[in-house]
Design a protein around this motif. Sequence first.
Motif, PDB file in Angstrom:
ATOM      1  N   TRP A  87      24.127  40.109 166.321  1.00 12.21           N
ATOM      2  CA  TRP A  87      24.397  40.615 167.560  1.00 12.21           C
ATOM      3  C   TRP A  87      25.655  39.566 168.117  1.00 12.21           C
ATOM      4  CZ3 TRP A  87      20.026  38.595 165.796  1.00 12.21           C
ATOM      5  CH2 TRP A  87      19.550  37.218 166.691  1.00 12.21           C
TER       6      TRP A  87
ATOM      7  N   VAL B 255      14.859  40.178 162.999  1.00 15.20           N
ATOM      8  CA  VAL B 255      14.256  40.638 164.412  1.00 15.20           C
ATOM      9  C   VAL B 255      13.208  41.773 164.049  1.00 15.20           C
ATOM     10  CG1 VAL B 255      16.536  40.584 165.563  1.00 15.20           C
ATOM     11  CG2 VAL B 255      16.006  42.723 164.346  1.00 15.20           C
TER      12      VAL B 255
ATOM     13  N   ARG C 249      17.019  33.903 179.739  1.00 14.74           N
ATOM     14  CA  ARG C 249      16.932  34.817 178.651  1.00 14.74           C
ATOM     15  C   ARG C 249      17.135  36.442 179.230  1.00 14.74           C
ATOM     16  NH1 ARG C 249      11.157  33.119 176.551  1.00 14.74           N
ATOM     17  NH2 ARG C 249      11.651  30.882 176.457  1.00 14.74           N
TER      18      ARG C 249
ATOM     19  N   ALA D  32      21.596  44.459 169.354  1.00 13.10           N
ATOM     20  CA  ALA D  32      21.475  43.801 167.943  1.00 13.10           C
ATOM     21  C   ALA D  32      21.766  45.098 166.923  1.00 13.10           C
ATOM     22  CB  ALA D  32      20.533  43.013 167.207  1.00 13.10           C
TER      23      ALA D  32
ATOM     24  N   HIS E 151      26.184  36.044 165.877  1.00  8.52           N
ATOM     25  CA  HIS E 151      24.795  35.516 165.862  1.00  8.52           C
ATOM     26  C   HIS E 151      23.844  36.271 165.070  1.00  8.52           C
ATOM     27  CE1 HIS E 151      25.000  32.428 169.160  1.00  8.52           C
ATOM     28  NE2 HIS E 151      25.952  33.208 169.595  1.00  8.52           N
TER      29      HIS E 151
ATOM     30  N   GLN F 114      20.889  32.402 171.016  1.00 10.10           N
ATOM     31  CA  GLN F 114      19.895  32.606 169.874  1.00 10.10           C
ATOM     32  C   GLN F 114      18.598  33.243 170.281  1.00 10.10           C
ATOM     33  OE1 GLN F 114      20.425  31.592 166.592  1.00 10.10           O
ATOM     34  NE2 GLN F 114      22.546  30.648 167.547  1.00 10.10           N
ATOM     35  N   GLN F 115      18.128  33.744 169.267  1.00 11.53           N
ATOM     36  CA  GLN F 115      16.807  34.915 169.428  1.00 11.53           C
ATOM     37  C   GLN F 115      15.717  33.950 170.058  1.00 11.53           C
ATOM     38  OE1 GLN F 115      15.539  36.757 166.093  1.00 11.53           O
ATOM     39  NE2 GLN F 115      14.412  38.204 167.323  1.00 11.53           N
TER      40      GLN F 115
ATOM     41  N   VAL G 183      17.333  42.692 171.409  1.00 18.93           N
ATOM     42  CA  VAL G 183      17.005  41.568 171.027  1.00 18.93           C
ATOM     43  C   VAL G 183      16.931  40.482 172.316  1.00 18.93           C
ATOM     44  CG1 VAL G 183      17.240  39.565 169.622  1.00 18.93           C
ATOM     45  CG2 VAL G 183      17.463  41.729 168.592  1.00 18.93           C
ATOM     46  N   TRP G 184      15.955  40.021 172.543  1.00 21.85           N
ATOM     47  CA  TRP G 184      15.976  38.782 173.725  1.00 21.85           C
ATOM     48  C   TRP G 184      16.804  37.626 173.153  1.00 21.85           C
ATOM     49  CZ3 TRP G 184      14.868  39.194 178.689  1.00 21.85           C
ATOM     50  CH2 TRP G 184      14.152  40.394 179.267  1.00 21.85           C
ATOM     51  N   ILE G 185      17.360  37.122 173.926  1.00 26.96           N
ATOM     52  CA  ILE G 185      18.187  35.505 173.614  1.00 26.96           C
ATOM     53  C   ILE G 185      18.122  34.707 174.411  1.00 26.96           C
ATOM     54  CG2 ILE G 185      19.741  37.004 171.893  1.00 26.96           C
ATOM     55  CD1 ILE G 185      21.944  36.475 174.027  1.00 26.96           C
TER      56      ILE G 185
END
Length: 197
Positions: A100, A111, A69, A74, A107, A132-133, A125-127
């Motif tokens: 983002w 958030v 991750r 975003a 995507h 995907q988030q 945002v962590w993906i």
Amino acid sequence: MSELPVVTTRLWRLAPWRHNELMRSTDRFESVVVLFAVVLALLMVPIAGAVGTATYDRLDLATQAAQARHPVVAVLVENAGPSEKPTRGVPKHFRAPARWWVNGVEHTGDVDTGPRATAGQTVAVWIGPDGQQASPPRSGAANAAEAAATALVVWVAVTSGCAAVLLAFDWLATKRRLARWDRKWERVGQSPGWTVA
């Protein structure tokens, strides 16, 4: 004079294996129960440590799996709003739809934001690997703290159980002793206690 040698001597004289003629069989049994509880509490230290270690290893594996991750920037599409209706007072959590890009692919998703976030503002945002988030990975310190707390809870639970059993046993033993004294006083023909002239 130090109290420690006196206490140690008294405890040694109450040991169930001593040949003390004043010690009743119930006293010996009570001493064995106390000794068993103390030994069990001491044996639980390495067992609780093993549970804590296993918890840390499990959390560490999850943290390593989460290393793929990473955060991306975003852009908020709308202003932030409360994530749920507050029952009273000011809402604590705010969310907003955002978009983002990962490897040229767009995507979208809701958030977490601050209360004053507006459309066009950027947030991290962590993906996951799929874009995907995802939740941020846990730190090693958080894993260690949770593992230590788990070990402590296990040890305290077992030790508290031992203490509860000891208190219940002591209460029953005292009740039984007092009932025996009452029966012996009745045989003598006097009420318990000494008469005062």
